[in-house]
Design an enzyme around this catalytic site. Structure first.
Site, PDB file in Angstrom:
ATOM      1  CG  HIS A 178      -2.141  -0.832   1.076  1.00 46.43           C
ATOM      2  ND1 HIS A 178      -3.343  -0.516   1.638  1.00 46.43           N
ATOM      3  CD2 HIS A 178      -2.338  -1.990   0.406  1.00 46.43           C
ATOM      4  CE1 HIS A 178      -4.250  -1.422   1.314  1.00 46.43           C
ATOM      5  NE2 HIS A 178      -3.660  -2.340   0.569  1.00 46.43           N
ATOM      6  CE1 TYR A 226      -4.995   4.270   8.797  1.00 46.59           C
ATOM      7  CE2 TYR A 226      -5.591   3.960  11.105  1.00 46.59           C
ATOM      8  CZ  TYR A 226      -4.803   3.638  10.013  1.00 46.59           C
ATOM      9  OH  TYR A 226      -3.825   2.672  10.142  1.00 46.59           O
ATOM     10  N   PRO A 273      -3.714   0.527  18.674  1.00 47.72           N
ATOM     11  CG  PRO A 273      -5.480  -0.903  18.224  1.00 47.72           C
ATOM     12  CD  PRO A 273      -4.813  -0.173  19.316  1.00 47.72           C
ATOM     13  CE  LYS A 276       4.243   3.404  13.232  1.00 45.62           C
ATOM     14  NZ  LYS A 276       4.196   2.716  11.946  1.00 45.62           N
ATOM     15  CE1 TYR A 301       0.008   2.961   7.504  1.00 42.04           C
ATOM     16  CE2 TYR A 301      -1.042   4.000   9.383  1.00 42.04           C
ATOM     17  CZ  TYR A 301      -1.020   3.020   8.407  1.00 42.04           C
ATOM     18  OH  TYR A 301      -2.038   2.079   8.353  1.00 42.04           O
TER      19      TYR A 301
HETATM   20  P1  FAS Z   1       2.081 -11.623  21.838  1.00 40.78           P
HETATM   21  O1  FAS Z   1       1.170 -11.217  22.959  1.00 40.78           O
HETATM   22  O2  FAS Z   1       1.569 -11.698  20.456  1.00 40.78           O
HETATM   23  O3  FAS Z   1       2.683 -13.081  22.165  1.00 40.78           O
HETATM   24  C1  FAS Z   1       3.060 -13.420  23.474  1.00 40.78           C
HETATM   25  C2  FAS Z   1       3.012 -14.926  23.591  1.00 40.78           C
HETATM   26  O4  FAS Z   1       3.484 -15.300  24.893  1.00 40.78           O
HETATM   27  C3  FAS Z   1       1.589 -15.469  23.477  1.00 40.78           C
HETATM   28  O5  FAS Z   1       1.550 -16.509  22.526  1.00 40.78           O
HETATM   29  C4  FAS Z   1       1.269 -15.966  24.886  1.00 40.78           C
HETATM   30  O6  FAS Z   1       0.441 -17.115  24.873  1.00 40.78           O
HETATM   31  C5  FAS Z   1       2.636 -16.301  25.425  1.00 40.78           C
HETATM   32  N1  FAS Z   1       2.731 -16.224  26.896  1.00 40.78           N
HETATM   33  C6  FAS Z   1       2.158 -15.332  27.720  1.00 40.78           C
HETATM   34  N2  FAS Z   1       2.506 -15.592  28.997  1.00 40.78           N
HETATM   35  C7  FAS Z   1       3.336 -16.690  28.961  1.00 40.78           C
HETATM   36  C8  FAS Z   1       4.020 -17.435  29.945  1.00 40.78           C
HETATM   37  N3  FAS Z   1       3.929 -17.105  31.243  1.00 40.78           N
HETATM   38  N4  FAS Z   1       4.757 -18.511  29.557  1.00 40.78           N
HETATM   39  C9  FAS Z   1       4.864 -18.830  28.237  1.00 40.78           C
HETATM   40  N5  FAS Z   1       4.237 -18.154  27.252  1.00 40.78           N
HETATM   41  C10 FAS Z   1       3.478 -17.096  27.617  1.00 40.78           C
HETATM   42  N6  FAS Z   1      -0.842  -4.458  16.551  1.00 40.78           N
HETATM   43  C11 FAS Z   1      -0.885  -3.807  15.370  1.00 40.78           C
HETATM   44  O7  FAS Z   1       0.170  -3.394  14.878  1.00 40.78           O
HETATM   45  N7  FAS Z   1      -2.082  -3.619  14.727  1.00 40.78           N
HETATM   46  C12 FAS Z   1      -3.265  -4.095  15.234  1.00 40.78           C
HETATM   47  O8  FAS Z   1      -4.310  -3.920  14.643  1.00 40.78           O
HETATM   48  C13 FAS Z   1      -3.257  -4.793  16.466  1.00 40.78           C
HETATM   49  N8  FAS Z   1      -4.421  -5.305  16.996  1.00 40.78           N
HETATM   50  C14 FAS Z   1      -4.364  -5.962  18.200  1.00 40.78           C
HETATM   51  C15 FAS Z   1      -5.540  -6.506  18.776  1.00 40.78           C
HETATM   52  C16 FAS Z   1      -5.490  -7.176  20.020  1.00 40.78           C
HETATM   53  C17 FAS Z   1      -6.751  -7.745  20.627  1.00 40.78           C
HETATM   54  C18 FAS Z   1      -4.255  -7.299  20.697  1.00 40.78           C
HETATM   55  C19 FAS Z   1      -4.179  -7.984  22.061  1.00 40.78           C
HETATM   56  C20 FAS Z   1      -3.093  -6.770  20.136  1.00 40.78           C
HETATM   57  C21 FAS Z   1      -3.141  -6.115  18.879  1.00 40.78           C
HETATM   58  N9  FAS Z   1      -1.985  -5.595  18.265  1.00 40.78           N
HETATM   59  C22 FAS Z   1      -2.006  -4.947  17.086  1.00 40.78           C
HETATM   60  C23 FAS Z   1      -0.719  -5.727  18.906  1.00 40.78           C
HETATM   61  C24 FAS Z   1      -0.193  -7.118  18.639  1.00 40.78           C
HETATM   62  O9  FAS Z   1      -0.173  -7.346  17.263  1.00 40.78           O
HETATM   63  C25 FAS Z   1       1.147  -7.231  19.308  1.00 40.78           C
HETATM   64  O10 FAS Z   1       1.934  -6.070  19.106  1.00 40.78           O
HETATM   65  C26 FAS Z   1       1.935  -8.438  18.875  1.00 40.78           C
HETATM   66  O11 FAS Z   1       1.136  -9.571  19.048  1.00 40.78           O
HETATM   67  C27 FAS Z   1       3.189  -8.473  19.727  1.00 40.78           C
HETATM   68  O12 FAS Z   1       3.758  -9.706  19.600  1.00 40.78           O
HETATM   69  P2  FAS Z   1       4.487 -10.400  20.856  1.00 40.78           P
HETATM   70  O13 FAS Z   1       5.392  -9.403  21.493  1.00 40.78           O
HETATM   71  O14 FAS Z   1       5.027 -11.678  20.339  1.00 40.78           O
HETATM   72  O15 FAS Z   1       3.332 -10.644  21.930  1.00 40.78           O
HETATM   73  C1  PHB Z   2      -5.817  -4.020  10.786  1.00 41.41           C
HETATM   74  O1  PHB Z   2      -5.988  -4.233   9.570  1.00 41.41           O
HETATM   75  O2  PHB Z   2      -6.062  -4.874  11.680  1.00 41.41           O
HETATM   76  C2  PHB Z   2      -5.309  -2.667  11.216  1.00 41.41           C
HETATM   77  C3  PHB Z   2      -4.764  -1.828  10.265  1.00 41.41           C
HETATM   78  C4  PHB Z   2      -4.274  -0.579  10.659  1.00 41.41           C
HETATM   79  C5  PHB Z   2      -4.363  -0.204  11.989  1.00 41.41           C
HETATM   80  C6  PHB Z   2      -4.910  -1.057  12.949  1.00 41.41           C
HETATM   81  C7  PHB Z   2      -5.383  -2.302  12.555  1.00 41.41           C
HETATM   82  O3  PHB Z   2      -3.912   1.028  12.368  1.00 41.41           O
END
Ligand code: FAS
Ligand code: PHB
Length: 388
Positions: free
Chosen positions: A72, A200, A292, A296, A383
């Site tokens: 994009h 957005y 989100p 980032k 961005y």
């Molecule tokens: P994660 O949380 O992905 O992974 C951590 C892992 O550790 C998990 O698999 C968990 O099961 C495991 N864990 C936890 N405790 C443990 C323990 N005690 N022992 C062993 N394992 C354990 N980011 C964006 O950029 N755009 C978005 O739109 C976006 N939407 C999101 C929506 C939601 C609902 C959430 C919660 C996050 C969102 N994020 C988004 C952020 C997300 O993408 C995170 O930045 C990304 O998953 C980070 O990756 P990790 O650091 O690996 O953490």
């Molecule tokens: C998504 O596609 O999940 C998404 C994209 C951009 C954002 C947040 C979420 O800023």
């Protein structure tokens, strides 16, 4: 058991770090609390910065992303006065890749399987020991049996609710937080995306985002009060509301359909400092959370992995400079993304306690973006992602 690097958490941070280190000849063991299926069931990020794309290629996981991902070159911002485009290519000659975190995690698992990496799922009672010594170790339970993993380093990739951050003494940790007075209700549907690029929307009823995963998989979000529950929102109610908030020409033609995933995520900004204590490094959501809005979260996790991967390769060759510099390097980039995510959230959402003055300033901020190429360039550069 013994390894060089114990990785707590098998999300994108942990899997990418494991993949990079193993390719550099450094042994790892990943300890993941849930099952592989559970990790792969999560619907999260959708936008990859150029640095993240580069790291996935370096990890040998870029092929399907290049085949199925969508570059994009801009995005839209819309208000009740209309919409305007922020042109990444024109502003800074860069782009982002639209490719879901779920697919990134699939690709990482496939790559880890191909090299026979050690990933232990459904472990419990993970505890970190002797972090301020030269011989740290991890204890955990697997299949009902107590286990011990001796290692040289521990990477805490276990997300916001993990055990790693809390293993750093409270007296050492400094935490910074802002909790936003709203959440995002997200929906995934097998429908044609509403537009060719992300939209957005700042609307009096609240923020909305029209995103996508591919040309038959759309991802939408609307701002909702923290008191809302996902069961309060039928698909019909969601589609009606997001149509109110998106530009009329888009709302009038967008395809709707049944949700295949629907959830509410709270929004917060959070950072813990330092990101290293002794032999423990914090990576990704274990150290920081961004709203989100600026896309980032996942990308910051990848830049942390980049810094730690470089540091541990240097350490294996006898130099501690990368290890010593890790926390400062990572936090510099974290705070830059923290500011941008806060700024995007501030200009696009309706805050319950927003005064008439706040509202006018928010509108003026959006006018500056609409009317000043230099303002759009600054937004574009943030961005698409600041360099690692
Ligand atoms: P994660 O949380 O992905 O992974 C951590 C892992 O550790 C998990 O698999 C968990 O099961 C495991 N864990 C936890 N405790 C443990 C323990 N005690 N022992 C062993 N394992 C354990 N980011 C964006 O950029 N755009 C978005 O739109 C976006 N939407 C999101 C929506 C939601 C609902 C959430 C919660 C996050 C969102 N994020 C988004 C952020 C997300 O993408 C995170 O930045 C990304 O998953 C980070 O990756 P990790 O650091 O690996 O953490
Ligand atoms: C998504 O596609 O999940 C998404 C994209 C951009 C954002 C947040 C979420 O800023």
């Amino acid at each position: 058991m013994r390894t060089q690097v114990a990785i707590i958490g098998g999300g994108p941070s942990g899997l990418l770090l494991s993949q990079l280190l193993n390719r550099a000849g450094i042994a790892t063991v990943v300890l993941e609390r849930t099952s592989r299926e559970h990790v792969l069931s999560r619907i999260r990020a959708g936008v990859l910065e150029e640095g993240t794309v580069r790291m996935l290629h370096e990890a040998g996981c870029g092929e399907r992303m290049m085949r199925e991902g969508h570059p994009h070159h801009g995005c839209y911002l819309s208000t009740t006065e209309g919409r305007f485009r922020v042109d990444f290519a024109q502003s800074c000659g860069k782009e982002v890749m639209v490719y879901g975190q779920t697919e990134v995690t699939h690709d990482l698992y496939d790559a880890q399987d191909a090299i026979g990496a050690t990933i232990l799922h459904e472990v419990s009672d993970v505890a970190l020991h002797d972090l301020d010594s030269d011989h740290p170790h991890v204890t955990f339970t697997k299949d009902g049996r107590a286990q011990r993993l001796d290692c040289d380093w521990i990477a805490g990739c276990d997300g916001f609710h993990g055990v790693s951050r809390k293993s750093i003494p409270q007296s050492v940790r400094q935490e910074f937080e802002r909790v936003y007075p709203f959440g995002w209700l997200g929906i995934l549907s097998h429908t044609k995306p509403a537009a060719d690029e992300l939209i957005y929307a700042n609307h009096p009823l609240g923020f909305a985002l029209a995103s996508m995963r591919n040309d038959r998989l759309s991802r939408y979000y609307i701002q909702v009060p923290l008191t809302d529950k996902v069961e309060d929102w039928s698909d019909e109610a969601f589609w009606t509301e997001i149509r109110r908030r998106l530009p009329a020409d888009v709302a009038g033609t967008m395809e709707t359909g049944p949700s295949i995933e629907k959830s509410i995520a709270p929004l917060r900004s959070f950072v813990t400092e330092p990101m290293r204590w002794g032999r423990l490094f914090l990576v990704g959501d274990a150290a920081h959370i961004v709203p989100p809005t600026g896309a980032k979260g996942l990308n910051l996790a990848v830049s942390d992995v980049h810094y730690l991967y470089e540091a541990l390769v240097e350490a294996a060759a006898g130099s501690m400079s990368g290890v010593e510099a890790y926390s400062g390097r990572a936090l510099t980039r974290v705070w830059g993304a923290m500011r941008f995510s806060w700024w995007m959230t501030s200009i696009l959402h309706r805050f319950p306690d927003q005064s008439a003055f706040d509202q006018k300033v928010q509108e003026a901020e959006l006018h500056v973006l609409r009317d000043m190429p230099s303002a759009r360039e600054t937004m574009a550069r943030n961005y698409v992602g600041q360099p690692f």
